[in-house]
Design an enzyme around this catalytic site. Sequence first.
Site, PDB file in Angstrom:
ATOM      1  N   GLU A 229      23.459  24.878  25.501  1.00 37.57           N
ATOM      2  CA  GLU A 229      23.266  25.794  26.640  1.00 37.57           C
ATOM      3  C   GLU A 229      24.604  26.410  27.086  1.00 37.57           C
TER       4      GLU A 229
ATOM      5  N   ASN B 128      26.168  11.211  50.420  1.00 33.47           N
ATOM      6  CA  ASN B 128      26.599  12.057  49.299  1.00 33.47           C
ATOM      7  C   ASN B 128      28.043  12.468  49.493  1.00 33.47           C
TER       8      ASN B 128
ATOM      9  N   GLY C 107      23.549   9.297  46.709  1.00 32.00           N
ATOM     10  CA  GLY C 107      23.604  10.461  45.811  1.00 32.00           C
ATOM     11  C   GLY C 107      22.528  11.469  46.158  1.00 32.00           C
ATOM     12  N   ALA C 108      22.963  12.728  46.341  1.00 31.49           N
ATOM     13  CA  ALA C 108      21.998  13.792  46.655  1.00 31.49           C
ATOM     14  C   ALA C 108      21.821  14.703  45.442  1.00 31.49           C
ATOM     15  N   GLY C 109      21.469  14.087  44.307  1.00 29.89           N
ATOM     16  CA  GLY C 109      21.100  14.862  43.118  1.00 29.89           C
ATOM     17  C   GLY C 109      19.585  15.026  43.106  1.00 29.89           C
ATOM     18  N   TYR C 110      19.023  15.255  41.928  1.00 32.24           N
ATOM     19  CA  TYR C 110      17.565  15.443  41.829  1.00 32.24           C
ATOM     20  C   TYR C 110      16.830  14.210  42.333  1.00 32.24           C
ATOM     21  N   ALA C 111      17.267  13.031  41.876  1.00 29.35           N
ATOM     22  CA  ALA C 111      16.583  11.794  42.242  1.00 29.35           C
ATOM     23  C   ALA C 111      16.732  11.520  43.738  1.00 29.35           C
TER      24      ALA C 111
ATOM     25  N   GLN D 146      13.933  16.420  34.958  1.00 28.59           N
ATOM     26  CA  GLN D 146      12.473  16.323  35.036  1.00 28.59           C
ATOM     27  C   GLN D 146      12.034  14.883  35.354  1.00 28.59           C
TER      28      GLN D 146
ATOM     29  N   ASP E 105      19.963   9.523  36.038  1.00 28.69           N
ATOM     30  CA  ASP E 105      20.884   9.281  34.925  1.00 28.69           C
ATOM     31  C   ASP E 105      21.612   7.945  34.999  1.00 28.69           C
TER      32      ASP E 105
HETATM   33  P1  FAD Z   1      22.731  14.254  39.562  1.00 31.82           P
HETATM   34  O1  FAD Z   1      21.817  15.416  39.628  1.00 31.82           O
HETATM   35  O2  FAD Z   1      23.891  14.319  38.654  1.00 31.82           O
HETATM   36  O3  FAD Z   1      23.198  13.889  41.036  1.00 31.82           O
HETATM   37  C1  FAD Z   1      24.095  12.851  41.352  1.00 31.82           C
HETATM   38  C2  FAD Z   1      24.584  13.067  42.778  1.00 31.82           C
HETATM   39  O4  FAD Z   1      25.385  11.955  43.171  1.00 31.82           O
HETATM   40  C3  FAD Z   1      25.441  14.315  42.960  1.00 31.82           C
HETATM   41  O5  FAD Z   1      25.004  15.063  44.070  1.00 31.82           O
HETATM   42  C4  FAD Z   1      26.852  13.766  43.211  1.00 31.82           C
HETATM   43  O6  FAD Z   1      27.618  14.602  44.074  1.00 31.82           O
HETATM   44  C5  FAD Z   1      26.529  12.426  43.868  1.00 31.82           C
HETATM   45  N1  FAD Z   1      27.615  11.444  43.703  1.00 31.82           N
HETATM   46  C6  FAD Z   1      28.218  11.097  42.550  1.00 31.82           C
HETATM   47  N2  FAD Z   1      29.139  10.141  42.776  1.00 31.82           N
HETATM   48  C7  FAD Z   1      29.092   9.876  44.108  1.00 31.82           C
HETATM   49  C8  FAD Z   1      29.798   8.964  44.946  1.00 31.82           C
HETATM   50  N3  FAD Z   1      30.719   8.129  44.467  1.00 31.82           N
HETATM   51  N4  FAD Z   1      29.508   8.958  46.270  1.00 31.82           N
HETATM   52  C9  FAD Z   1      28.569   9.795  46.783  1.00 31.82           C
HETATM   53  N5  FAD Z   1      27.871  10.667  46.032  1.00 31.82           N
HETATM   54  C10 FAD Z   1      28.127  10.709  44.707  1.00 31.82           C
HETATM   55  N6  FAD Z   1      17.599  18.138  32.589  1.00 31.82           N
HETATM   56  C11 FAD Z   1      16.378  18.756  32.576  1.00 31.82           C
HETATM   57  O7  FAD Z   1      15.358  18.100  32.793  1.00 31.82           O
HETATM   58  N7  FAD Z   1      16.278  20.097  32.317  1.00 31.82           N
HETATM   59  C12 FAD Z   1      17.357  20.881  32.104  1.00 31.82           C
HETATM   60  O8  FAD Z   1      17.225  22.086  31.877  1.00 31.82           O
HETATM   61  C13 FAD Z   1      18.642  20.277  32.137  1.00 31.82           C
HETATM   62  N8  FAD Z   1      19.753  21.035  31.966  1.00 31.82           N
HETATM   63  C14 FAD Z   1      20.986  20.446  32.090  1.00 31.82           C
HETATM   64  C15 FAD Z   1      22.115  21.260  31.972  1.00 31.82           C
HETATM   65  C16 FAD Z   1      23.363  20.696  32.089  1.00 31.82           C
HETATM   66  C17 FAD Z   1      24.595  21.582  31.981  1.00 31.82           C
HETATM   67  C18 FAD Z   1      23.519  19.297  32.323  1.00 31.82           C
HETATM   68  C19 FAD Z   1      24.903  18.694  32.456  1.00 31.82           C
HETATM   69  C20 FAD Z   1      22.407  18.486  32.410  1.00 31.82           C
HETATM   70  C21 FAD Z   1      21.125  19.060  32.306  1.00 31.82           C
HETATM   71  N9  FAD Z   1      19.970  18.278  32.435  1.00 31.82           N
HETATM   72  C22 FAD Z   1      18.730  18.871  32.386  1.00 31.82           C
HETATM   73  C23 FAD Z   1      20.073  16.834  32.729  1.00 31.82           C
HETATM   74  C24 FAD Z   1      19.966  16.648  34.265  1.00 31.82           C
HETATM   75  O9  FAD Z   1      20.839  17.522  34.930  1.00 31.82           O
HETATM   76  C25 FAD Z   1      20.248  15.218  34.679  1.00 31.82           C
HETATM   77  O10 FAD Z   1      19.412  14.349  33.965  1.00 31.82           O
HETATM   78  C26 FAD Z   1      19.994  15.085  36.200  1.00 31.82           C
HETATM   79  O11 FAD Z   1      20.961  15.834  36.910  1.00 31.82           O
HETATM   80  C27 FAD Z   1      20.014  13.639  36.669  1.00 31.82           C
HETATM   81  O12 FAD Z   1      19.739  13.629  38.040  1.00 31.82           O
HETATM   82  P2  FAD Z   1      20.393  12.526  39.001  1.00 31.82           P
HETATM   83  O13 FAD Z   1      19.741  12.710  40.335  1.00 31.82           O
HETATM   84  O14 FAD Z   1      20.346  11.209  38.352  1.00 31.82           O
HETATM   85  O15 FAD Z   1      21.941  12.910  39.086  1.00 31.82           O
HETATM   86  P1  NAD Z   2      23.482  14.220  24.254  1.00 36.45           P
HETATM   87  O1  NAD Z   2      23.824  12.781  24.164  1.00 36.45           O
HETATM   88  O2  NAD Z   2      22.064  14.608  24.232  1.00 36.45           O
HETATM   89  O3  NAD Z   2      24.209  15.028  23.077  1.00 36.45           O
HETATM   90  C1  NAD Z   2      25.536  14.732  22.681  1.00 36.45           C
HETATM   91  C2  NAD Z   2      25.810  15.304  21.313  1.00 36.45           C
HETATM   92  O4  NAD Z   2      27.169  15.036  20.994  1.00 36.45           O
HETATM   93  C3  NAD Z   2      24.954  14.660  20.217  1.00 36.45           C
HETATM   94  O5  NAD Z   2      24.381  15.676  19.409  1.00 36.45           O
HETATM   95  C4  NAD Z   2      25.960  13.798  19.454  1.00 36.45           C
HETATM   96  O6  NAD Z   2      25.635  13.684  18.066  1.00 36.45           O
HETATM   97  C5  NAD Z   2      27.253  14.562  19.657  1.00 36.45           C
HETATM   98  N1  NAD Z   2      28.453  13.723  19.519  1.00 36.45           N
HETATM   99  C6  NAD Z   2      28.644  12.469  20.042  1.00 36.45           C
HETATM  100  N2  NAD Z   2      29.868  11.991  19.685  1.00 36.45           N
HETATM  101  C7  NAD Z   2      30.462  12.969  18.948  1.00 36.45           C
HETATM  102  C8  NAD Z   2      31.744  13.090  18.305  1.00 36.45           C
HETATM  103  N3  NAD Z   2      32.655  12.120  18.361  1.00 36.45           N
HETATM  104  N4  NAD Z   2      32.021  14.243  17.647  1.00 36.45           N
HETATM  105  C9  NAD Z   2      31.122  15.262  17.594  1.00 36.45           C
HETATM  106  N5  NAD Z   2      29.903  15.193  18.165  1.00 36.45           N
HETATM  107  C10 NAD Z   2      29.581  14.074  18.848  1.00 36.45           C
HETATM  108  O7  NAD Z   2      24.219  14.736  25.600  1.00 36.45           O
HETATM  109  P2  NAD Z   2      23.923  16.055  26.462  1.00 36.45           P
HETATM  110  O8  NAD Z   2      23.729  17.238  25.600  1.00 36.45           O
HETATM  111  O9  NAD Z   2      25.001  16.086  27.493  1.00 36.45           O
HETATM  112  O10 NAD Z   2      22.536  15.728  27.177  1.00 36.45           O
HETATM  113  C11 NAD Z   2      22.451  14.656  28.134  1.00 36.45           C
HETATM  114  C12 NAD Z   2      21.018  14.546  28.652  1.00 36.45           C
HETATM  115  O11 NAD Z   2      20.705  15.703  29.438  1.00 36.45           O
HETATM  116  C13 NAD Z   2      19.979  14.477  27.542  1.00 36.45           C
HETATM  117  O12 NAD Z   2      18.956  13.604  27.935  1.00 36.45           O
HETATM  118  C14 NAD Z   2      19.458  15.902  27.460  1.00 36.45           C
HETATM  119  O13 NAD Z   2      18.110  15.958  27.005  1.00 36.45           O
HETATM  120  C15 NAD Z   2      19.559  16.353  28.917  1.00 36.45           C
HETATM  121  N6  NAD Z   2      19.723  17.823  28.977  1.00 36.45           N
HETATM  122  C16 NAD Z   2      18.573  18.566  28.936  1.00 36.45           C
HETATM  123  C17 NAD Z   2      18.665  19.947  28.953  1.00 36.45           C
HETATM  124  C18 NAD Z   2      17.397  20.771  28.915  1.00 36.45           C
HETATM  125  O14 NAD Z   2      16.316  20.205  28.964  1.00 36.45           O
HETATM  126  N7  NAD Z   2      17.464  22.088  28.837  1.00 36.45           N
HETATM  127  C19 NAD Z   2      19.924  20.577  29.012  1.00 36.45           C
HETATM  128  C20 NAD Z   2      21.076  19.772  29.040  1.00 36.45           C
HETATM  129  C21 NAD Z   2      20.955  18.390  29.017  1.00 36.45           C
END
Ligand code: FAD
Ligand code: NAD
Length: 404
Positions: free
Chosen positions: A172, A39, A12-16, A318, A300
């Site tokens: 967001e 990836n 996986g080439a995400g943040y981690a 983060q 994640d």
């Molecule tokens: P990811 O970043 O999801 O990366 C996973 C990687 O694995 C991807 O590149 C994918 O292509 C690859 N992959 C998946 N399946 C396969 C497979 N089968 N084979 C090969 N490769 C594969 N967190 C913050 O701290 N601050 C924020 O502002 C914030 N905003 C967010 C906004 C949104 C809309 C969302 C959805 C999340 C946000 N988060 C934020 C949470 C954050 O994005 C996740 O916690 C973070 O991406 C986790 O990093 P990761 O490396 O575990 O996974």
């Molecule tokens: P989350 O689990 O944080 O929020 C899901 C929301 O859906 C909760 O408020 C929950 O009560 C609600 N919910 C669950 N089941 C429901 C149902 N049946 N009907 C109606 N509402 C329901 O998920 P997320 O928002 O995707 O966040 C995932 C992770 O990513 C978290 O750790 C979050 O902190 C992180 N994240 C961070 C940022 C940021 O820092 N700016 C932005 C996006 C995500």
Amino acid sequence: MTASKPKIVVLGAGYAGMMTTKKLTQQFAPEEVDITLVNKHNYHYQTTWLHEVAAGTIDVNRSRIMISDVINTRRVHFIHDTVVKINKDDKTVQLENGEIEYDYLVIGLGFEKATFGIPGMEEHTFSIQSVDSSRMIRDHIEYQFARYRNEPNPDPSMLTIVVGGAGFTGIEFLGELAERIPVLCKKYDIPRQDVKIIDVEAMPTVLPGFNEDLLSYAKESLEHRGIEFKLGTMIKEVKVDSVIVGDEEEEIKAGTIVWTGGVQANRIVGESGFELTKGKVNVDATLRAPDNEGVFILGDCAWVMNNETGKPYPPTAQIAIQESDVCAHNIKTMIYGGTLEEFKFDDKGTVASLGGGDAMGTVFEGHKLYGMQAKVMKNVIDDRYLFLLGGPTLVLKKGKFRPF
Ligand code: FAD
Ligand code: NAD
């Protein structure tokens, strides 16, 4: 050390995955280890920007970075393929197009939507999960506008967007929709009041558990721009074009339904035999999977315990970025000996964008930020990551400089 070089495989080439790969190339000389990154795309994407891609407020390409632009592919063997299964007993990873062996494995395969067994949720909702799934949402919303204009007696619910969940992702995304929908209304000659954006949240408040002043600020900012909230209302079922909500089982018809109600580890982790607790693996403080010493699970896919609260940290980008330091250090320690490091989260705060120039959050141990100030901070956080990954060149190429 064995006669042949130890094989380190990062999945996986995400943040981690990206940051761990980068740290490994800094920790080891080329002759010491073989590093492989796998990836499913040849690009890395900014998951934290996907709500903008999904609403259509930024271009898809802005959120993705070619892996070869930031990882030295002469040092790292990059495999553009999809992971199918991890065979931990024989230390191999099955890919769609082959199989690879490892001595040390780093799993950073990210999240997928958690549907909690809610009928119809898997089949009938969109999710903000990848570049591809987010682009689908953008195109689907615009298609509904085009359809509405083109049909002789269009159903008004075509223009209703339901967002399930008001956690950070939901909030967001709503912020971006609040900016994007007026633009689409203008483009398709549709009055803004014909479009409904309804968020349904099970808890009595948006952003449950977050600072009360900040969550009120977020809610008011979004309501002011036409978002409706149904709080304390659970989504019970999803049909092709409606959601069933609350104890009264009210049916809300909608042309677009986006689920942001929760996430769990990529299903490959559970299917490969790692024990899951609430959808993720409990790793130890050194970030290793239980009973699998050479396997690190990051981001994640994992829960890391916060010993002060007795609860795991909510997985974020983060945390995923910070975990990469400990992971790379511990792989080196396992190869050469020494003391394994334990992960300690350095919480730099949480800032969420609310669309346009608005945002809110806390930084520096609880200092609250609102509006433009928060938005500037959000951009600084995003640009800092780009700097860590690709230095000033990447910041100049992909960075966010204007507050809106
Ligand atoms: P990811 O970043 O999801 O990366 C996973 C990687 O694995 C991807 O590149 C994918 O292509 C690859 N992959 C998946 N399946 C396969 C497979 N089968 N084979 C090969 N490769 C594969 N967190 C913050 O701290 N601050 C924020 O502002 C914030 N905003 C967010 C906004 C949104 C809309 C969302 C959805 C999340 C946000 N988060 C934020 C949470 C954050 O994005 C996740 O916690 C973070 O991406 C986790 O990093 P990761 O490396 O575990 O996974
Ligand atoms: P989350 O689990 O944080 O929020 C899901 C929301 O859906 C909760 O408020 C929950 O009560 C609600 N919910 C669950 N089941 C429901 C149902 N049946 N009907 C109606 N509402 C329901 O998920 P997320 O928002 O995707 O966040 C995932 C992770 O990513 C978290 O750790 C979050 O902190 C992180 N994240 C961070 C940022 C940021 O820092 N700016 C932005 C996006 C995500």
